[in-house]
Motif scaffolding. Structure first.
Motif: not given
Length: 187
Positions: A28-32, A37-38, A64-65, A73-74
């Motif tokens: 979860t922290a990694f996804m955060n 960076l989005c 490009h986040v 996240v793509r």
């Protein structure tokens, strides 16, 4: 003095009963970290020295986040003018993370080896997740005359304010690209 000791003991007993929030999982922290960076783009460079990487190393690399949510996240990854690659990192049904490689032709259709990747086998860290090749990808690689890739392990690292890294490892192969997160670019 006795009152201070009793008051301290009472506070300690009450604090032991308090609900302590559980820390967020490493994933979860990694996804955060990714979601932070989005909307931003970053220039990268190949940091490994394998001769097979010369073509990538000689071109402008841009990530490009975008298309960000807590679940997925793509990250389009451009190599020079080639905009066919997108890394897709998502939460999977087993509670871990999945990395997929979305390869598209200029018309947006799946191109060649498409949707390969892997799933995390451990919690990883808030900064690094490893993705050993999954069964779907092994079958895809074998069918696509790319059996050498059946032992791939990909990794993604996010060190906020420093670097984002994408890495591929297998026997006799190590490829790594690092992106400078201190310098977002417009394109």
């Amino acid at each position: 003095m006795k009152q201070i000791i009793l008051a301290t003991a009472a506070l300690m007993a009450l604090s032991a009963c308090a609900t302590v929030p559980q820390p967020a999982s490493q994933q979860t922290a990694f996804m955060n970290n990714l979601n932070a960076l989005c909307g931003q783009r970053f220039v990268g460079r190949v940091v490994t020295t394998d001769a097979a990487d010369a073509d990538f190393a000689s071109q402008r690399l841009l990530m490009h986040v975008r298309d960000c949510s807590a679940e997925e996240v793509r990250i389009p990854f451009w190599v020079g003018e080639d905009r066919s690659r997108t890394w897709v990192i998502s939460q999977n049904e087993e509670g871990g993370l999945t990395l997929k490689h979305d390869h598209r032709d200029p018309q947006g259709n799946p191109d060649g080896l498409h949707w390969y990747g892997g799933d995390t086998a451990s919690a990883g860290t808030a900064n690094r997740q490893d993705f050993p090749v999954d069964e779907f990808s092994i079958e895809l690689f074998n069918a696509g005359n790319a059996a050498v890739s059946t032992t791939n392990v990909w990794a993604v690292e996010v060190y906020p304010g420093r670097i984002y890294a994408y890495e591929l490892r297998r026997a006799n192969r190590h490829f790594r690209v690092e992106f400078d997160l201190t310098r977002p670019v417009s394109e």
